[in-house]
Design a protein around this motif. Structure first.
Motif: not given
Length: 161
Positions: A63-64, A77-79, A120-122, A136-137
């Protein structure tokens, strides 16, 4: 001659005190709240590097938070999974530092999922109140058959002008 030497020494000592005072003030200003340092950086990033957090399917997450203009931040954020899974998800929590309670207050929550994928990312740019810290968490989830794996991370706080 003595006056010139004393004047030069005085100048050197003043510069040393000024420089040393600046370093100490910066070190003292790094306050930690719930694992996050309150910084004056332009951005902060975190990655789930703990090998215990990784599983058979889940590779990592990150996360950033970064400054995106006056009174604006960009959150991300990305997974990532090791391979294609049934469902992969990232949850991004935007938190604002509350100086009165000395805690992080939740401001927004964003969720993004993808099916039959390995990534996946947002990301989102948002307006925020100036003069405070934001972090960010994130939580990262992977579903494969009956298996479920999760991990999480959080950034340091950055001051928004």
């Amino acid at each position: 001659m003595k006056k010139k030497i004393i004047s030069t020494l005085s100048l050197i000592l003043s510069v040393c005190f000024l420089f040393c005072g600046t370093i100490n003030a910066e070190e003292i200003s790094l306050k930690q709240v719930d694992g996050s340092y309150l910084t004056n950086q332009d951005s902060a990033e975190s990655t789930t590097e703990n090998t215990n957090a990784r599983g058979e399917h889940l590779m990592d997450g990150s996360c950033t938070v970064s400054k995106a203009g006056i009174g604006k931040i960009y959150v991300y954020g990305q997974t990532t999974a090791h391979h294609t899974v049934d469902k992969i998800e990232v949850v991004v929590y935007v938190e604002k530092y509350n100086a009165k309670t000395d805690k992080w207050d939740m401001l927004e929550v964003f969720t993004k999922e993808s099916k039959d994928n390995y990534y996946v990312s947002f990301g989102k740019r948002m307006n925020v109140e100036r003069g405070t810290y934001y972090r960010v968490r994130s939580e990262h989830f992977v579903f494969k058959g009956d298996d479920f794996e999760e991990t999480g991370c959080f950034t340091d706080g950055i001051m928004i002008d």
